[in-house]
Motif scaffolding. Structure first.
Motif, PDB file in Angstrom:
ATOM      1  N   ASN A  95       0.823  -1.227  -0.302  1.00  0.00           N
ATOM      2  CA  ASN A  95       0.131  -0.056   0.221  1.00  0.00           C
ATOM      3  C   ASN A  95       0.987   1.247   0.058  1.00  0.00           C
ATOM      4  O   ASN A  95       0.675   2.110  -0.700  1.00  0.00           O
ATOM      5  CB  ASN A  95      -0.592   0.015   1.401  1.00  0.00           C
ATOM      6  N   ILE A  96       1.923   1.071   0.635  1.00  0.00           N
ATOM      7  CA  ILE A  96       2.797   2.558   0.773  1.00  0.00           C
ATOM      8  C   ILE A  96       3.574   2.533  -0.532  1.00  0.00           C
ATOM      9  O   ILE A  96       3.944   3.806  -0.985  1.00  0.00           O
ATOM     10  CB  ILE A  96       3.782   2.178   1.933  1.00  0.00           C
ATOM     11  N   ALA A  97       4.005   1.485  -0.926  1.00  0.00           N
ATOM     12  CA  ALA A  97       4.766   1.553  -2.246  1.00  0.00           C
ATOM     13  C   ALA A  97       3.887   1.893  -3.617  1.00  0.00           C
ATOM     14  O   ALA A  97       4.753   2.164  -4.646  1.00  0.00           O
ATOM     15  CB  ALA A  97       5.499   0.204  -2.377  1.00  0.00           C
ATOM     16  N   PHE A  98       2.606   1.573  -3.423  1.00  0.00           N
ATOM     17  CA  PHE A  98       1.805   1.686  -4.743  1.00  0.00           C
ATOM     18  C   PHE A  98       2.177   2.811  -5.668  1.00  0.00           C
ATOM     19  O   PHE A  98       2.247   2.780  -6.925  1.00  0.00           O
ATOM     20  CB  PHE A  98       0.262   1.486  -4.281  1.00  0.00           C
ATOM     21  N   ALA A 143      -2.329   4.774   5.903  1.00  0.00           N
ATOM     22  CA  ALA A 143      -2.593   6.148   5.000  1.00  0.00           C
ATOM     23  C   ALA A 143      -1.818   7.174   5.294  1.00  0.00           C
ATOM     24  O   ALA A 143      -1.314   8.075   4.150  1.00  0.00           O
ATOM     25  CB  ALA A 143      -4.157   6.428   5.286  1.00  0.00           C
ATOM     26  N   MET A 144      -1.360   7.560   6.471  1.00  0.00           N
ATOM     27  CA  MET A 144      -0.376   8.708   6.564  1.00  0.00           C
ATOM     28  C   MET A 144       1.146   8.151   6.114  1.00  0.00           C
ATOM     29  O   MET A 144       1.621   9.235   5.327  1.00  0.00           O
ATOM     30  CB  MET A 144      -0.156   9.003   8.180  1.00  0.00           C
ATOM     31  N   GLY A 145       1.406   7.054   6.205  1.00  0.00           N
ATOM     32  CA  GLY A 145       2.497   6.314   5.502  1.00  0.00           C
ATOM     33  C   GLY A 145       2.737   6.497   3.978  1.00  0.00           C
ATOM     34  O   GLY A 145       3.734   7.105   3.596  1.00  0.00           O
ATOM     35  N   ARG A 146       1.604   6.216   3.426  1.00  0.00           N
ATOM     36  CA  ARG A 146       1.330   6.557   1.965  1.00  0.00           C
ATOM     37  C   ARG A 146       1.845   7.935   1.317  1.00  0.00           C
ATOM     38  O   ARG A 146       2.337   8.085   0.503  1.00  0.00           O
ATOM     39  CB  ARG A 146       0.185   6.047   1.569  1.00  0.00           C
TER      40      ARG A 146
END
Length: 362
Positions: A95-98, A143-146
């Motif tokens: 999710n973060i990498a997307f 979500a914040m990390g993304r």
């Protein structure tokens, strides 16, 4: 460098005006809160900043660049929504990498950014979990990390904590504040929660009916509200509004307060704005914590109607000049319903409003 400048922005849907000439300017690294009741236009303004809506008129500048006709993906922004918007089939790492994958960021750089973001948000141990295996607070961290992985010029938070329970909201609020202090990022944050507004923001824009009622620091808005709406919306419990007449006693101008005892004259000294209003109706604005309990000739005797213990404080409900009044006092000073309580007003902090226009006059 200006991080965000909104110049005379309006937005209409048909004959309905949603935003009516919005002007906001913040510097890089500032934390701006857009706060107001439902339907005030704050989410519409956020969507215009993000490029999800076009303004009817006016300009939006991000990092000194006019972005009115720039697509959302090219505005160098990152958004965090209340719904998290995570991909359920991907784990946290994916999710973060997307977003980085779609931008063609090299794999080694992706791994480095994911490790940094995960450490920053204390979620190293969650990287291999799917969203369904996470709590609400953990999902919001992802979500914040993304968003953090983007390293954008502007972060947009759209009511990110509204789906969390009360305890978790407080914890996440602290995390967001710490994150901002560490990274010095520029954040625009939409909320209807005035506690979030007061605790998080460097600057607050209080909105109502598509108009910014007041723009300033949390302390300035709390202590010197521009009108009765701002005074009532910011602060919990909200400000007491006591109807009065301005009177003159000798050289002093003030108001008379009536509890359940002898009327008390309260001098409003060093307020030249009041000189031309002697004999007129005004509204005295008093925060609940501006009352103290003490036996004194300057005390106003008030009959206690209800008490609400909250732990560190007790809210005492009484009546002054015929309207309900709340005082926040120390629990040991509180007495029961039906008793009379001597209350002293910190008059220097009280404010005065015009009852017709509802604007602060002193």
């Amino acid at each position: 460098m200006g991080a965000l400048a909104i110049k005379n922005v309006t937005k209409s849907f048909g004959d309905t005006d949603i935003l009516k000439g919005i002007n906001i300017d913040i510097e890089a690294g500032e934390f701006l809160i857009l706060v107001g009741p439902s339907g005030c236009g704050k989410s519409t303004l956020m969507n215009i900043i993000a490029g999800l809506e076009q303004p009817t008129s006016g300009e939006v500048h991000i990092a000194d660049r006019l972005v009115n006709n720039v697509a959302p993906k090219d505005r160098d922004i990152a958004m965090v929504f209340q719904s998290y918007a995570l991909y359920p089939t991907m784990n946290v790492r994916q999710n973060i990498a997307f977003g980085m994958e779609t931008r063609g960021v090299p794999k080694a750089e992706q791994n480095e950014i994911i490790a940094r973001v995960a450490k920053m948000l204390q979620m190293d141990h969650l990287l291999d979990r799917k969203p369904s295996a996470l709590s609400g607070g953990q999902r919001q961290r992802v979500a914040m990390g993304r968003a953090l992985a983007r390293d954008p010029k502007l972060f947009l938070f759209d009511e990110p904590l509204s789906n969390l329970d009360a305890k978790l909201r407080v914890e996440m609020r602290v995390e967001i504040k710490q994150l901002h202090q560490r990274l010095k990022t520029t954040i625009v944050y939409v909320t209807h929660d005035q506690i979030e507004a007061m605790t998080l923001g460097d600057k607050i824009a209080v909105m109502k009916d598509g108009i910014i009622q007041q723009f300033g620091s949390p302390q300035d808005i709390y202590e010197r509200p521009s009108n009765m709406f701002v005074a009532s919306f910011i602060g919990s419990p909200s400000m007491n509004f006591i109807p009065c007449h301005l009177v003159q006693q000798g050289e002093q101008i003030g108001v008379t307060l009536q509890g359940n005892g002898v009327p008390l004259f309260v001098a409003l000294n060093n307020r030249p704005e009041l000189k031309d209003r002697i004999g007129q109706k005004v509204v005295l604005g008093v925060r609940p914590e501006q009352w103290d309990v003490a036996e004194s000739e300057h005390a106003l005797q008030c009959q206690v109607k209800i008490t609400e213990p909250t732990g560190p404080d007790t809210m005492v409900y009484s009546e002054v000049n015929g309207v309900e009044m709340i005082a926040r006092i120390h629990p040991r000073a509180a007495t029961g319903p039906g008793t009379s309580l001597p209350l002293i007003l910190d008059v220097k902090k009280a404010v005065v409003f015009d009852p017709e226009t509802e604007l602060r006059i002193a």
